[in-house]
Design an enzyme around this catalytic site. Structure first.
Site, mmCIF file in Angstrom:
data_model
loop_
_atom_site.group_PDB
_atom_site.id
_atom_site.type_symbol
_atom_site.label_atom_id
_atom_site.label_comp_id
_atom_site.label_asym_id
_atom_site.label_seq_id
_atom_site.Cartn_x
_atom_site.Cartn_y
_atom_site.Cartn_z
ATOM 1 N N ASP A 104 0.851 -1.185 0.000
ATOM 2 C CA ASP A 104 0.000 0.000 0.000
ATOM 3 C C ASP A 104 0.890 1.240 0.000
ATOM 4 O O ASP A 104 1.293 1.744 1.048
ATOM 5 C CB ASP A 104 -0.909 -0.017 1.230
ATOM 6 C CG ASP A 104 -2.032 1.001 1.139
ATOM 7 O OD1 ASP A 104 -2.042 1.787 0.167
ATOM 8 O OD2 ASP A 104 -2.894 1.011 2.035
ATOM 9 N N GLY A 105 1.208 1.715 -1.201
ATOM 10 C CA GLY A 105 2.094 2.857 -1.335
ATOM 11 C C GLY A 105 1.425 4.092 -1.908
ATOM 12 O O GLY A 105 1.935 5.199 -1.785
ATOM 13 N N LYS A 106 0.267 3.883 -2.580
ATOM 14 C CA LYS A 106 -0.483 4.969 -3.222
ATOM 15 C C LYS A 106 0.442 5.864 -4.048
ATOM 16 O O LYS A 106 0.382 7.093 -3.985
ATOM 17 C CB LYS A 106 -1.263 5.775 -2.188
ATOM 18 C CG LYS A 106 -2.296 4.940 -1.434
ATOM 19 C CD LYS A 106 -3.075 5.758 -0.441
ATOM 20 C CE LYS A 106 -4.159 4.916 0.238
ATOM 21 N NZ LYS A 106 -3.607 3.891 1.141
ATOM 22 N N ARG A 107 1.299 5.256 -4.838
ATOM 23 C CA ARG A 107 2.273 5.986 -5.630
ATOM 24 C C ARG A 107 1.595 6.727 -6.790
ATOM 25 O O ARG A 107 0.568 6.292 -7.313
ATOM 26 C CB ARG A 107 3.347 5.038 -6.158
ATOM 27 C CG ARG A 107 4.185 4.386 -5.061
ATOM 28 C CD ARG A 107 4.827 5.435 -4.171
ATOM 29 N NE ARG A 107 5.853 4.876 -3.313
ATOM 30 C CZ ARG A 107 5.835 4.927 -1.989
ATOM 31 N NH1 ARG A 107 4.828 5.483 -1.369
ATOM 32 N NH2 ARG A 107 6.835 4.424 -1.285
ATOM 33 N N THR A 141 -0.864 -0.330 -4.537
ATOM 34 C CA THR A 141 -1.901 0.690 -4.646
ATOM 35 C C THR A 141 -1.310 1.941 -5.279
ATOM 36 O O THR A 141 -0.175 2.329 -4.993
ATOM 37 C CB THR A 141 -2.509 1.047 -3.285
ATOM 38 O OG1 THR A 141 -1.502 1.592 -2.426
ATOM 39 C CG2 THR A 141 -3.140 -0.173 -2.629
#
Length: 305
Positions: A104-107, A141
């Site tokens: 879950d990094g939301k890059r 993510t």
């Protein structure tokens, strides 16, 4: 394909849940922290070792029950490179236990920078004559609000390395509607983003009918879950917001398809901190997490499709 592996894990374990491993020192039992601080001092290394022992113990207790874990990068980054080492060790250990790992990094970026993010978290890095995986998650993510330029580098790696992505579509936080519920003509921004997920994944459809491009859709918005499931037949959902954020099983039915597939539901604090809620001996923290996983599994499996 990547999400076929996840779906097969869900079917085998009869459990569409993912354990969010988002550890902070406040969540870690005192006996673990004391052991690590004696050995490494009250340092970033000591903290990171405490997180590693905490994660490992929970994985050991739940790997036979759940199909996946979801470590949130921020909780490791805050402890420096030592914390990122713990992230890498957590991913590797979970995969050794047969778990699918959603990083879950939301890059969010474009071009060469997004390619670098994709390579770091899902791909391989060239080091001289060696090819080395840095973190090697199974899915990542991402924030799609830079448009196709930010997604294309990920699609190439998804196809080449059998990976998946989850794009932020309708997030679980209270203020998500400030932007996501606004309309372009008669279509909400979140629905527009969902339509883009369908288009981005159209060339990578799996055995179960889902593409390598999934969507993050919060459990706190059950009407939108139902709307988007009907609108996005090839998009697999990652559903945060169950438990600590207020979403319950009653609102989850719309996330799933007619076969009870199509989504995986995340719980983080409720599982990690179950021993605090129970008030049990902290030595038994991992068994308390197991009990919470079983409770959550039974709750979600009570849904009639």
């Amino acid at each position: 394909m990547s999400f076929d592996r996840l779906i097969k894990n869900i079917i085998d374990k009869k459990n569409p849940t993912v354990v969010g491993l988002d550890p902070k020192l406040d969540y870690v039992p005192n006996f673990i922290k004391e052991e690590c601080f004696i050995k490494y001092g009250e340092t970033l290394e000591g903290a990171s070792q405490a997180l590693w022992l905490f994660n490992k113990s929970i994985i050991d207790e739940v790997y036979d029950l759940v199909p996946a874990i979801k470590p949130q990068c921020a909780y490791y980054e805050m402890y420096g490179w030592q914390g990122m080492k713990t992230l890498a060790e957590t991913i590797k250990y979970a995969q050794s236990k047969g778990l699918f790992v959603i990083t879950d990094g939301k890059r969010n970026d474009i071009g060469a920078t997004m390619t670098a993010y994709a390579t770091a978290h899902l791909g391989d890095t060239q080091v001289g004559s060696n090819i080395i995986s840095a973190f090697n998650g199974d899915a990542l993510t991402v924030n799609g609000y830079l448009g196709t330029d930010g997604i294309n580098p990920l699609l190439d790696i998804c196809k080449e390395k059998d990976k998946g992505i989850f794009v932020l579509v309708k997030t679980s936080n209270k203020s998500s509607g400030e932007l996501q519920d606004q309309k372009i003509d008669d279509t909400t921004i979140y629905a527009t983003m969902g339509d883009m997920c369908e288009r981005w994944g159209s060339n990578q459809i799996s055995e179960y009918g889902y593409s390598s491009v999934g969507a993050v859709v919060g459990a706190t918005y059950p009407e939108q879950l139902t709307e988007l499931r009907q609108r996005l037949p090839h998009t697999f959902f990652l559903v945060p917001g169950y438990g600590a954020q207020g979403g319950g099983a009653n609102g989850l039915k719309g996330a799933f398809d007619k076969n009870g597939l199509g989504a995986i539901v995340n719980s983080s604090r409720a599982i990690m901190c179950a021993y605090q809620k129970e008030g049990c001996n902290e030595i038994d923290f991992a068994k308390a997490s197991r009990r919470e996983v079983i409770r959550m599994k039974d709750d979600i499996n009570s849904i009639n499709y």
